[in-house]
Design a protein around this motif. Structure first.
Motif, PDB file in Angstrom:
ATOM      1  N   TYR A   1      -9.424   4.970  -3.156  1.00  0.00           N
ATOM      2  CA  TYR A   1      -8.536   3.819  -3.177  1.00  0.00           C
ATOM      3  C   TYR A   1      -8.517   3.193  -4.573  1.00  0.00           C
ATOM      4  O   TYR A   1      -9.557   2.831  -5.115  1.00  0.00           O
TER       5      TYR A   1
ATOM      6  N   THR B   1      -8.228  -2.920   2.249  1.00  0.00           N
ATOM      7  CA  THR B   1      -7.660  -3.772   1.209  1.00  0.00           C
ATOM      8  C   THR B   1      -8.397  -5.113   1.131  1.00  0.00           C
ATOM      9  O   THR B   1      -8.616  -5.637   0.031  1.00  0.00           O
TER      10      THR B   1
ATOM     11  N   VAL C   1       0.842  -1.201   0.000  1.00  0.00           N
ATOM     12  CA  VAL C   1       0.000   0.000   0.000  1.00  0.00           C
ATOM     13  C   VAL C   1       0.873   1.245   0.000  1.00  0.00           C
ATOM     14  O   VAL C   1       1.831   1.350   0.773  1.00  0.00           O
TER      15      VAL C   1
ATOM     16  N   VAL D   1      -2.491  -1.304  -3.717  1.00  0.00           N
ATOM     17  CA  VAL D   1      -3.517  -0.287  -3.478  1.00  0.00           C
ATOM     18  C   VAL D   1      -2.839   1.059  -3.243  1.00  0.00           C
ATOM     19  O   VAL D   1      -1.867   1.145  -2.491  1.00  0.00           O
TER      20      VAL D   1
ATOM     21  N   MET E   1      -3.807   4.783  -1.761  1.00  0.00           N
ATOM     22  CA  MET E   1      -4.811   5.503  -0.980  1.00  0.00           C
ATOM     23  C   MET E   1      -4.504   6.990  -1.012  1.00  0.00           C
ATOM     24  O   MET E   1      -3.387   7.402  -0.684  1.00  0.00           O
TER      25      MET E   1
END
Length: 361
Positions: free
Chosen positions: A198, A158, A31, A142, A144
């Motif tokens: 996201y 997630t 992430v 991902v 964000m």
């Protein structure tokens, strides 16, 4: 200038975990976190960095120092100039213009608020640069993008995205809260209130790829080097550019990615979008997929154990969230909480930081 600025590092750029992953973590997703903040309330970004976002692969914080014009906030504090700006936007013909509705006058009592609306677009340029440019970095599972007063349970978000979209090759975009525009603006779905947007890896792959359009041919988008998904994406992007709803065709250059396009769009002299509108506009028309809302949707000014993300929180509330959502910190986070609580005399200062500064929404 815009090409150079795109590669300029944000105010905060941290590229390794601050805390070891907890054994209780339910996901191994990579992430990256981008937060949109302000120099007037720096403790919010640094608290994000050391709490819920501490185990992100990369953490990037954007403030006034990263704006297209670093003096924007000072310039926009002048009331006469600010009203001229709002009135110019109100005469702009696009029906997607946020300030045309009068919204800008009420929300924009602070000049810095107008500059903050551009900051999401500024971050998209950086994202495009690091994922595709000279500083090439592999895409995260991902990405964000959140406001500086937002907290996110990374594991829960997630996991939610993977459950709703189990095929990692299919683009998926979600937001902590969404709302629908009125029919006069085609009823498109937009992100709402800074809770967070996201993007999964497949969506990022498309949004950062170069787009070449030959508007003289209906089949200009089809390229043998692209797969079916990429061809469909580029075909849609070129179609949307030709529709030119908000004059984006004038700033498009062949080879721009969609993130590049909206990075450039956010730099124009009179940028009349609220950042939420701009994000929703980009996703609705150019991502070739839909914007989904996570469940449960985000909460304002409060959080629960089942919450995936919460918005409009201060430093103390962020620390409380970390205690209730220890998905990525384990004992290390508990020690940090204890140290925070032992810092006598700082609570009043932190509360002052929470209540002052530029309102970003």
């Amino acid at each position: 200038y815009l090409q150079q600025l795109k590669y300029a590092e944000p105010t905060i750029a941290h590229s390794r975990p601050l805390l070891a992953p907890s054994s209780s973590s339910t996901t191994t997703a990579t992430v990256d976190v981008v937060t949109i903040g302000s120099q007037t309330r720096p403790l919010l970004i640094t608290t994000q960095q050391t709490t819920w976002a501490s185990n992100a692969r990369n953490f990037y914080g954007f403030t006034e120092a990263n704006d297209y014009d670093p003096n924007c906030a000072v310039i926009m504090e002048d009331y006469d100039f600010r009203m001229k700006y709002i009135n110019q936007c109100r005469t702009y013909t696009s029906r997607y213009n946020k300030f045309r509705t009068g919204y800008g006058a009420g929300h924009g009592q602070q000049g810095g608020w107008f500059c903050a609306q551009r900051r999401v677009g500024r971050s998209l340029g950086w994202i495009s640069a690091i994922y595709t440019g000279e500083q090439f970095m592999t895409l995260p599972d991902v990405l964000m993008i959140v406001d500086d007063d937002t907290v996110v349970d990374i594991d829960k978000v997630t996991s939610f995205m993977q459950e709703r979209n189990p095929d990692a090759n299919v683009p998926y975009i979600a937001a902590g809260s969404t709302t629908h525009m009125g029919k006069v603006r085609d009823g498109f779905t937009m992100t709402h209130g800074g809770f967070g947007t996201y993007f999964n890896k497949a969506a990022l792959r498309l949004l950062t790829m170069p787009v070449y359009c030959n508007f003289d041919s209906e089949e200009q988008q089809q390229q043998q080097t692209m797969n079916e998904l990429q061809n469909a994406f580029v075909s849609n992007a070129c179609k949307q550019l030709q529709m030119n709803r908000s004059d984006e065709l004038q700033i498009y250059t062949p080879g721009d990615s969609i993130f590049d396009l909206f990075y450039k769009m956010s730099s124009i002299p009179y940028f009349c979008f609220h950042s939420d509108w701009a994000m929703g506009y980009m996703i609705t028309y150019y991502s070739n997929t839909q914007l989904n809302e996570v469940e449960p949707a985000g909460q304002r000014r409060r959080c629960y154990k089942e919450s995936l993300q919460c918005h409009q929180l201060g430093v103390n509330e962020m620390m409380d969230f970390m205690v209730d959502h220890p998905q990525r910190g384990g004992q290390g986070q508990e020690m940090m909480v204890q140290q925070f609580q032992q810092q006598e005399g700082q609570e009043g200062q932190m509360q002052g930081q929470q209540g002052e500064g530029v309102q970003l929404e």
